[in-house]
Scaffold this motif. Sequence first.
Motif, PDB file in Angstrom:
ATOM      1  N   UNK A 141       0.816  -1.214   0.000  1.00 32.90           N
ATOM      2  CA  UNK A 141       0.000   0.000   0.000  1.00 32.90           C
ATOM      3  C   UNK A 141       0.848   1.261   0.000  1.00 32.90           C
ATOM      4  N   UNK A 142       2.154   1.125  -0.227  1.00 30.27           N
ATOM      5  CA  UNK A 142       3.043   2.279  -0.220  1.00 30.27           C
ATOM      6  C   UNK A 142       3.810   2.381  -1.533  1.00 30.27           C
ATOM      7  N   UNK A 143       4.414   3.535  -1.737  1.00 31.19           N
ATOM      8  CA  UNK A 143       5.235   3.793  -2.922  1.00 31.19           C
ATOM      9  C   UNK A 143       6.700   3.868  -2.492  1.00 31.19           C
ATOM     10  N   UNK A 144       7.578   3.428  -3.361  1.00 29.60           N
ATOM     11  CA  UNK A 144       9.006   3.487  -3.096  1.00 29.60           C
ATOM     12  C   UNK A 144       9.485   4.933  -3.146  1.00 29.60           C
ATOM     13  N   UNK A 145      10.282   5.321  -2.158  1.00 26.38           N
ATOM     14  CA  UNK A 145      10.895   6.640  -2.135  1.00 26.38           C
ATOM     15  C   UNK A 145      12.285   6.478  -2.768  1.00 26.38           C
ATOM     16  N   UNK A 146      12.379   6.837  -4.034  1.00 24.06           N
ATOM     17  CA  UNK A 146      13.629   6.648  -4.777  1.00 24.06           C
ATOM     18  C   UNK A 146      14.794   7.424  -4.167  1.00 24.06           C
ATOM     19  N   UNK A 147      14.531   8.619  -3.676  1.00 23.80           N
ATOM     20  CA  UNK A 147      15.603   9.429  -3.072  1.00 23.80           C
ATOM     21  C   UNK A 147      16.144   8.768  -1.815  1.00 23.80           C
ATOM     22  N   UNK A 148      15.249   8.258  -0.979  1.00 19.78           N
ATOM     23  CA  UNK A 148      15.687   7.576   0.248  1.00 19.78           C
ATOM     24  C   UNK A 148      16.500   6.335  -0.078  1.00 19.78           C
ATOM     25  N   UNK A 149      16.019   5.539  -1.037  1.00 19.18           N
ATOM     26  CA  UNK A 149      16.743   4.323  -1.400  1.00 19.18           C
ATOM     27  C   UNK A 149      18.101   4.668  -2.017  1.00 19.18           C
ATOM     28  N   UNK A 200      23.931   5.602  -3.739  1.00 17.15           N
ATOM     29  CA  UNK A 200      23.766   6.068  -5.117  1.00 17.15           C
ATOM     30  C   UNK A 200      23.301   7.519  -5.124  1.00 17.15           C
ATOM     31  N   UNK A 201      23.585   8.216  -6.224  1.00 16.45           N
ATOM     32  CA  UNK A 201      23.034   9.561  -6.404  1.00 16.45           C
ATOM     33  C   UNK A 201      21.672   9.464  -7.063  1.00 16.45           C
ATOM     34  N   UNK A 202      21.560   8.486  -7.961  1.00 15.10           N
ATOM     35  CA  UNK A 202      20.332   8.318  -8.726  1.00 15.10           C
ATOM     36  C   UNK A 202      20.007   6.828  -8.809  1.00 15.10           C
ATOM     37  N   UNK A 203      18.729   6.543  -8.785  1.00 14.81           N
ATOM     38  CA  UNK A 203      18.283   5.157  -8.847  1.00 14.81           C
ATOM     39  C   UNK A 203      17.042   5.103  -9.714  1.00 14.81           C
ATOM     40  N   UNK A 204      16.867   4.012 -10.459  1.00 15.68           N
ATOM     41  CA  UNK A 204      15.668   3.886 -11.289  1.00 15.68           C
ATOM     42  C   UNK A 204      15.268   2.421 -11.380  1.00 15.68           C
ATOM     43  N   UNK A 218      13.484 -13.741  -2.117  1.00 17.78           N
ATOM     44  CA  UNK A 218      14.331 -14.886  -1.783  1.00 17.78           C
ATOM     45  C   UNK A 218      14.596 -15.720  -3.043  1.00 17.78           C
ATOM     46  N   UNK A 219      15.819 -16.179  -3.197  1.00 20.99           N
ATOM     47  CA  UNK A 219      16.126 -17.122  -4.266  1.00 20.99           C
ATOM     48  C   UNK A 219      16.375 -16.537  -5.642  1.00 20.99           C
ATOM     49  N   UNK A 220      16.744 -15.263  -5.706  1.00 15.84           N
ATOM     50  CA  UNK A 220      17.097 -14.706  -7.012  1.00 15.84           C
ATOM     51  C   UNK A 220      18.356 -15.407  -7.510  1.00 15.84           C
ATOM     52  N   UNK A 221      18.572 -15.394  -8.823  1.00 17.33           N
ATOM     53  CA  UNK A 221      19.708 -16.129  -9.365  1.00 17.33           C
ATOM     54  C   UNK A 221      21.050 -15.493  -9.006  1.00 17.33           C
ATOM     55  N   UNK A 222      21.034 -14.252  -8.558  1.00 19.73           N
ATOM     56  CA  UNK A 222      22.240 -13.581  -8.078  1.00 19.73           C
ATOM     57  C   UNK A 222      21.874 -12.832  -6.810  1.00 19.73           C
ATOM     58  N   UNK A 223      22.810 -12.739  -5.882  1.00 17.15           N
ATOM     59  CA  UNK A 223      22.534 -12.035  -4.625  1.00 17.15           C
ATOM     60  C   UNK A 223      22.854 -10.545  -4.797  1.00 17.15           C
ATOM     61  N   UNK A 224      21.809  -9.761  -4.864  1.00 15.88           N
ATOM     62  CA  UNK A 224      21.954  -8.312  -4.999  1.00 15.88           C
ATOM     63  C   UNK A 224      21.806  -7.654  -3.629  1.00 15.88           C
ATOM     64  N   UNK A 225      22.345  -6.434  -3.474  1.00 16.97           N
ATOM     65  CA  UNK A 225      22.069  -5.705  -2.235  1.00 16.97           C
ATOM     66  C   UNK A 225      20.547  -5.609  -2.072  1.00 16.97           C
ATOM     67  N   UNK A 226      20.063  -5.875  -0.870  1.00 19.14           N
ATOM     68  CA  UNK A 226      18.626  -5.958  -0.644  1.00 19.14           C
ATOM     69  C   UNK A 226      18.213  -5.042   0.496  1.00 19.14           C
ATOM     70  N   UNK A 227      17.224  -4.194   0.210  1.00 17.87           N
ATOM     71  CA  UNK A 227      16.733  -3.207   1.169  1.00 17.87           C
ATOM     72  C   UNK A 227      15.274  -3.498   1.473  1.00 17.87           C
TER      73      UNK A 227
END
Length: 157
Positions: free
Chosen positions: A67-75, A81-85, A106-115
């Motif tokens: 029920x929420x929207x991602x805050x790109x600036x916070x992430x 990062x300076x910019x994220x998309x 869980x279980x992605x084919x590569x382990x990415x940084x996760x927030x």
Amino acid sequence: MSNKTNACRILDSLQITYSLHEYEWDEDQLDATTVAAKVGLKPSQLYKTLILKGDKTGVLAACIPGDQELNLKSLASESGNKKIEMVAVKDIQSLTGYIRGGVSPLGMKKKYPFYLHATVESMELVSISGGRRGLQIFLRGEDLVSASEGRLVDIAY
């Protein structure tokens, strides 16, 4: 249970209690509010996984309440990062192994940084994608934090 996904196998290996909930899905109705209603939860209990790309760190994943929207600036700030998309829908499967509407944290084919949005830790029951469309995993919020090794941050509004 049949047809266990990578996400299920990870939870099994960590001995984390969860339940699977299947639902009828529609290509045009993969949004969190619709899926939450189909599995009998509030949208705030359904955590959606988003795949993004930062200008400094490259690909990363974020999980926020439905029920929420991602805050790109916070992430961007939290991830260095300076910019994220958002990554293009056509690139999601090659990056994660999952398709839009079925991306599990869980279980992605590569382990990415996760927030992970910090509210998850206090949730008694949350739902995440089971790794395919039409399948949700119900588990405790603190178990999702543990299984995902996500960094708890305030990244939604």
